[in-house]
Design an enzyme around this catalytic site. Structure first.
Site, PDB file in Angstrom:
ATOM      1  N   GLU A 160       0.794  -1.236   0.000  1.00 22.81           N
ATOM      2  CA  GLU A 160       0.000   0.000   0.000  1.00 22.81           C
ATOM      3  C   GLU A 160       0.831   1.295   0.000  1.00 22.81           C
ATOM      4  O   GLU A 160       0.657   2.152   0.854  1.00 22.81           O
ATOM      5  CB  GLU A 160      -0.959   0.004   1.195  1.00 22.81           C
ATOM      6  CG  GLU A 160      -1.878  -1.211   1.195  1.00 22.81           C
ATOM      7  CD  GLU A 160      -2.876  -1.232   2.357  1.00 22.81           C
ATOM      8  OE1 GLU A 160      -2.810  -0.344   3.213  1.00 22.81           O
ATOM      9  OE2 GLU A 160      -3.716  -2.136   2.388  1.00 22.81           O
ATOM     10  N   GLU A 265      -5.867 -10.989  -1.505  1.00 23.76           N
ATOM     11  CA  GLU A 265      -6.695 -10.817  -0.299  1.00 23.76           C
ATOM     12  C   GLU A 265      -8.167 -10.844  -0.694  1.00 23.76           C
ATOM     13  O   GLU A 265      -8.960 -10.007  -0.266  1.00 23.76           O
ATOM     14  CB  GLU A 265      -6.333  -9.503   0.409  1.00 23.76           C
ATOM     15  CG  GLU A 265      -4.855  -9.392   0.735  1.00 23.76           C
ATOM     16  CD  GLU A 265      -4.488  -8.174   1.575  1.00 23.76           C
ATOM     17  OE1 GLU A 265      -5.383  -7.535   2.151  1.00 23.76           O
ATOM     18  OE2 GLU A 265      -3.273  -7.878   1.662  1.00 23.76           O
TER      19      GLU A 265
HETATM   20  C1  XIL Z   1      -6.320  -6.694   8.196  1.00 24.54           C
HETATM   21  C2  XIL Z   1      -6.585  -7.897   9.098  1.00 24.54           C
HETATM   22  O1  XIL Z   1      -7.409  -8.814   8.405  1.00 24.54           O
HETATM   23  C3  XIL Z   1      -7.258  -7.453  10.373  1.00 24.54           C
HETATM   24  O2  XIL Z   1      -7.377  -8.540  11.285  1.00 24.54           O
HETATM   25  C4  XIL Z   1      -6.461  -6.314  11.022  1.00 24.54           C
HETATM   26  O3  XIL Z   1      -7.163  -5.843  12.143  1.00 24.54           O
HETATM   27  C5  XIL Z   1      -6.219  -5.178  10.039  1.00 24.54           C
HETATM   28  O4  XIL Z   1      -5.588  -5.695   8.875  1.00 24.54           O
HETATM   29  N1  XIL Z   1      -4.966  -4.890   3.630  1.00 24.54           N
HETATM   30  C6  XIL Z   1      -3.951  -5.691   4.072  1.00 24.54           C
HETATM   31  C7  XIL Z   1      -4.189  -6.603   5.222  1.00 24.54           C
HETATM   32  O5  XIL Z   1      -2.885  -5.733   3.439  1.00 24.54           O
HETATM   33  O6  XIL Z   1      -3.030  -6.797   5.982  1.00 24.54           O
HETATM   34  C8  XIL Z   1      -5.310  -6.120   6.086  1.00 24.54           C
HETATM   35  O7  XIL Z   1      -5.562  -7.124   7.075  1.00 24.54           O
HETATM   36  C9  XIL Z   1      -6.547  -5.846   5.253  1.00 24.54           C
HETATM   37  C10 XIL Z   1      -6.263  -4.752   4.245  1.00 24.54           C
END
Ligand code: XIL
Length: 375
Positions: A160, A265
Site C-alpha cells: 500500500e 486478499e
Molecule cells: C487486516 C486484518 O485482516 C485485520 O485482522 C487487522 O485488524 C487489520 O488488517 N490490507 C492488508 C491486510 O494488506 O493486511 C489487512 O488485514 C486488510 C487490508
C-alpha cells in the site's frame, strides 16, 4: 450343460467385477478433494490465517485449511508491530509456527508484509533521526527475511505505497527516506533471501489511476535493477465492483510488465458500503446502524445467489488468464473469521468468503467447484 452355463456366467461375472473394480478405486483415488486440487493446474488457492488457525486450536478451520488450500498468508502476525515490537526485540514465536505449519503441509508460504505504514510498531514512528530510521528499516527487512530465507516462498515486500490517484502515499517511509525507500526495500529483501519471490501489494489496483501509478512504480523498480516477481492485487471487492472488464484490463497490463499477477486478499462484501467508501484503508471507521447491518442472522437466498454468481464471473476470468495468474488467496478461511465483520464498521455480520460460519461450503464454493469438475 446347466452347470457349464452357470460356470460360464460366474467366470464372466468375476471378469467383469475384476475389470470394473480397479476403475472405481482409481477414479476415487484421483478425485480431487479440495479447492486447491480442483485448481491445481491453474494457480495456487490460498487463505490468510489467524492466530488460532496457526496454533491449530480451531480444529474445524485447521481441517478446512489442510483440505482446501495450498498456500497460506499470515493475516496479522508478521506485521511490524507484532514481529518487531521494540528496536532490539523480535517476536518470532508465532511466525516460526506459521512457517512450520506451512512446511508440514507443503504449502506455498507467503510473508505479509515487510514494509507497511499500518500496524507499524510505535517505536518506529518516534524515531527522530533519519539515519537511525533508515538503519532500523534495513535491520527489519534483513532480520525477518533473513531468518526465513529458504523457508518462505514469497514476500509482500511493500504494501500500500500508493494513493488513489496513483501518486506515492505520504507514508512515514516516504517522509523519512524519500522515494528510494521502495527500491531499498526490494534490494534489502533480495539480499536477505535471494530465492524468495518478491511482490508489490496494494488495494484498488484495478482502478485506472491507481493502476497507472502501480505500473509506473513497478517500472521504476525494474529500472532501478530491483527483482520484482509479481504484483499482488488485494481484491477486497464488492458484489458490484470492480467490473470484470476492469479486472481483465488490469491482468493484461500488469502481466505485460513481465511479472506474475496475484489476487492476494480476495473477499466480496455483501453489505452496504458507508457513503462512498472504496478500498481498504484500515484507519477508516464508521458508526454502526441496522441499515448498515442488514443480515445479522442469515444471508437471504437471493444474496447468496448473487455472491455465488459474482465469484463465478471472477473465477471464469481468472481461468481465462490462468497463464498470467499464479495465486488466488482468500482473506480468511471462513466468514466468521473475516475482517469485514469489523471493518469499516465494527460488529457487523458479513458473508464475503466461500465457507460459512459453520465451516460449510457455500453456494459460491459449489459453483467454483463445478467450473472445474462439471457434475
Ligand atoms: C487486516 C486484518 O485482516 C485485520 O485482522 C487487522 O485488524 C487489520 O488488517 N490490507 C492488508 C491486510 O494488506 O493486511 C489487512 O488485514 C486488510 C487490508
Amino acid at each position: 450343460m446347466k452347470a457349464q452355463t452357470t460356470l460360464l456366467l460366474m467366470v464372466l461375472l468375476s471378469a467383469w467385477i475384476a475389470g470394473c473394480s480397479p476403475k472405481v478405486t482409481e477414479s476415487r483415488e484421483v478425485l480431487p478433494q479440495g479447492m486447491d486440487d480442483f485448481y491445481a493446474e491453474d494457480f495456487h488457492i490460498g487463505a490468510a490465517i489467524n492466530r488460532a488457525q496457526i496454533l491449530q486450536t480451531d480444529s474445524m478451520a485447521a481441517q478446512l485449511l489442510k483440505q482446501e488450500f495450498n498456500s497460506i498468508t499470515p493475516e496479522n502476525i508478521m506485521k511490524w508491530m507484532y514481529i518487531h515490537p521494540g528496536p532490539d526485540s523480535f517476536n518470532f514465536d508465532m511466525a516460526d509456527r506459521f512457517i512450520n505449519l506451512g512446511e508440514s503441509q507443503d504449502k506455498f508460504i507467503v510473508g505479509h508484509t515487510l514494509v507497511w505504514h499500518s500496524q507499524l510498531a510505535p517505536w518506529v514512528e518516534s524515531i527522530i533521526d533519519d539515519k537511525i530510521f533508515e538503519a532500523s528499516f534495513d535491520t527489519h527487512i534483513q532480520e525477518i527475511a533473513g531468518r526465513y530465507a529458504g523457508k518462505i516462498d514469497a514476500w509482500d515486500v511493500v504494501n500500500e505505497a500508493l494513493n488513489e490517484d496513483g501518486s506515492l502515499r505520504k507514508s512515514i517511509f516516504l517522509e523519512k527516506m524519500g522515494e528510494d525507500y521502495l527500491s531499498r526495500a526490494f534490494k534489502q529483501a533480495a539480499g536477505a533471501d535471494p530465492n524468495a519471490e518478491l511482490y508489490y501489494n496494494d488495494y484498488n489496483l484495478c482502478q485506472e489511476k491507481k493502476r497507472a501509478g502501480a505500473i509506473a512504480l513497478i517500472k521504476q523498480l525494474q529500472e532501478d535493477g530491483c527483482k520484482v516477481d509479481g504484483v499482488g492485487i488485494q481484491a477486497h471487492w464488492s458484489l458490484l465492483g470492480p467490473s470484470i472488464e476492469e479486472i481483465e484490463e488490469s491482468i493484461l497490463e500488469y502481466s505485460a510488465l513481465g511479472i506474475k499477477v496475484m489476487f492476494t486478499e480476495l473477499d466480496v462484501t455483501v453489505l452496504p458500503n458507508p457513503w462512498d467508501l472504496q478500498g481498504a484503508e484500515v484507519s477508516q471507521n464508521y458508526e454502526g446502524s441496522p441499515f448498515m447491518n442488514p443480515y445479522p442472522e442469515a444471508l437471504p437466498d437471493s444474496v447468496q445467489e448473487a455472491l455465488a454468481k459474482r465469484y463465478e464471473d471472477i473465477f471464469m476470468l481468472f481461468l481465462k488468464h490462468k497463464d498470467k495468474i499464479s495465486r488466488v488467496t482468500f482473506w480468511g478461511v471462513h466468514d466468521g473469521q473475516s475482517w469485514l465483520n469489523g471493518w469499516p464498521i465494527k460488529g457487523r455480520t458479513n458473508y464475503p468468503l466461500i465457507f460459512d460460519r459453520n465451516y460449510q461450503p457455500k453456494k459460491a464454493y459449489e459453483i467454483l467447484r463445478i467450473l472445474k469438475i462439471p457434475s
